[in-house]
Design a protein around this motif. Structure first.
Motif, PDB file in Angstrom:
ATOM      1  N   PRO A   1      -7.785  -0.174   1.561  1.00 24.61           N
ATOM      2  CA  PRO A   1      -7.586   0.954   0.683  1.00 24.61           C
ATOM      3  C   PRO A   1      -7.132   2.233   1.377  1.00 24.61           C
ATOM      4  O   PRO A   1      -6.963   3.242   0.709  1.00 24.61           O
ATOM      5  CB  PRO A   1      -8.949   1.142   0.036  1.00 24.61           C
TER       6      PRO A   1
ATOM      7  N   ASP B   1     -11.240  -1.533  -2.949  1.00 22.42           N
ATOM      8  CA  ASP B   1     -10.094  -2.337  -2.521  1.00 22.42           C
ATOM      9  C   ASP B   1      -8.769  -1.590  -2.635  1.00 22.42           C
ATOM     10  O   ASP B   1      -7.737  -2.078  -2.196  1.00 22.42           O
ATOM     11  CB  ASP B   1     -10.009  -3.651  -3.308  1.00 22.42           C
ATOM     12  N   GLU B   2      -8.799  -0.392  -3.213  1.00 21.60           N
ATOM     13  CA  GLU B   2      -7.562   0.360  -3.369  1.00 21.60           C
ATOM     14  C   GLU B   2      -7.874   1.837  -3.482  1.00 21.60           C
ATOM     15  O   GLU B   2      -8.887   2.229  -4.067  1.00 21.60           O
ATOM     16  CB  GLU B   2      -6.828  -0.104  -4.635  1.00 21.60           C
TER      17      GLU B   2
ATOM     18  N   ASN C   1       0.857  -1.181   0.000  1.00 19.53           N
ATOM     19  CA  ASN C   1       0.000   0.000   0.000  1.00 19.53           C
ATOM     20  C   ASN C   1       0.896   1.234   0.000  1.00 19.53           C
ATOM     21  O   ASN C   1       1.229   1.761   1.049  1.00 19.53           O
ATOM     22  CB  ASN C   1      -0.906  -0.027   1.237  1.00 19.53           C
TER      23      ASN C   1
ATOM     24  N   GLU D   1     -17.344  -1.918  -4.027  1.00 22.26           N
ATOM     25  CA  GLU D   1     -16.522  -2.566  -3.013  1.00 22.26           C
ATOM     26  C   GLU D   1     -15.110  -2.042  -3.244  1.00 22.26           C
ATOM     27  O   GLU D   1     -14.428  -2.436  -4.191  1.00 22.26           O
ATOM     28  CB  GLU D   1     -16.559  -4.084  -3.151  1.00 22.26           C
TER      29      GLU D   1
ATOM     30  N   ASP E   1     -19.646   5.383  -1.182  1.00 21.91           N
ATOM     31  CA  ASP E   1     -19.016   4.414  -2.089  1.00 21.91           C
ATOM     32  C   ASP E   1     -19.908   4.036  -3.270  1.00 21.91           C
ATOM     33  O   ASP E   1     -19.486   3.317  -4.170  1.00 21.91           O
ATOM     34  CB  ASP E   1     -18.553   3.166  -1.346  1.00 21.91           C
TER      35      ASP E   1
ATOM     36  N   HIS F   1     -11.418   6.060   2.435  1.00 22.32           N
ATOM     37  CA  HIS F   1     -12.739   5.643   1.975  1.00 22.32           C
ATOM     38  C   HIS F   1     -13.519   6.875   1.525  1.00 22.32           C
ATOM     39  O   HIS F   1     -13.482   7.914   2.177  1.00 22.32           O
ATOM     40  CB  HIS F   1     -13.495   4.929   3.102  1.00 22.32           C
TER      41      HIS F   1
END
Length: 147
Positions: free
Chosen positions: A111, A124-125, A88, A122, A118, A114
Motif C-alpha cells: 500500500p 492492502d491499498e 500502484n 489489514e 491501522d 501506512h
C-alpha cells in the motif's frame, strides 16, 4: 492479439460472458481519459446505438468488481473509471479544469503508505490524490491577470 480479442479473453478469464456492451464499455474507458459514467454512456451509444444508461452502469460495476476497471471517486466529482489496474499509481487532479492524470507511486509497492494506527485493519491499498492547478490553467490565469 488485437484489442477486441484481448478484451474478450480478459472477460472470459474473469468469468464474464463476452457481449458487445461489455466490449464497448471497455473500449470506451480505455480510449478516454478517466471518464465518468455519463461520458461512457454517450460513447457506447454512438458505437452500439440504443443502450440503456442502467446497462452501462451495471457493466461498469461488473467490470470494476472483477478488476478490469478501477473506479476512483475524487471529491466533488462523479466517479471516474480507468483501465489502469493492478499497479500502484495515484492521481493528480487540477482544481480548475478537473483534469485527472496518473502518477506512479514514488514510495514503492502497495500500500506504499501506512497509517499511524491501522486499528486492526489489514491494509492492502493507499489511495493518494494530489490536488493543484495544471500548467495550462496556471498559464491561462497568468494571461488573464496580465490582460
Amino acid at each position: 492479439m488485437e484489442p477486441s480479442t484481448a478484451a474478450a479473453q480478459q472477460l472470459r478469464e474473469r468469468g464474464l460472458r463476452v457481449t458487445a456492451g461489455r466490449l464497448a464499455v471497455l473500449r470506451a474507458v480505455g480510449t478516454l481519459d478517466h471518464p465518468d459514467a455519463g461520458l461512457v454512456v454517450d460513447v457506447v451509444r454512438r458505437q452500439l446505438g440504443s443502450v440503456s444508461t442502467q446497462a452501462v452502469y451495471d457493466t461498469l460495476a461488473a467490470l470494476t468488481r472483477v478488476g478490469l476497471l478501477r473506479r476512483i471517486e475524487p471529491a466533488g466529482s462523479p466517479a471516474r473509471y480507468e483501465t489502469r489496474v493492478g499497479d500502484n499509481h495515484h492521481h493528480l487532479i487540477c482544481r480548475s479544469c478537473r483534469r485527472i492524470l496518473d502518477v506512479d507511486c514514488a514510495a514503492g509497492a502497495a500500500p506504499c503508505m501506512h497509517p499511524s494506527d491501522d486499528r486492526g485493519f489489514e491494509i492492502d491499498e493507499a489511495e493518494v490524490v494530489f490536488w493543484g492547478e495544471c500548467e495550462a490553467c496556471r498559464s491561462a490565469t497568468t494571461v488573464a491577470a496580465a490582460g
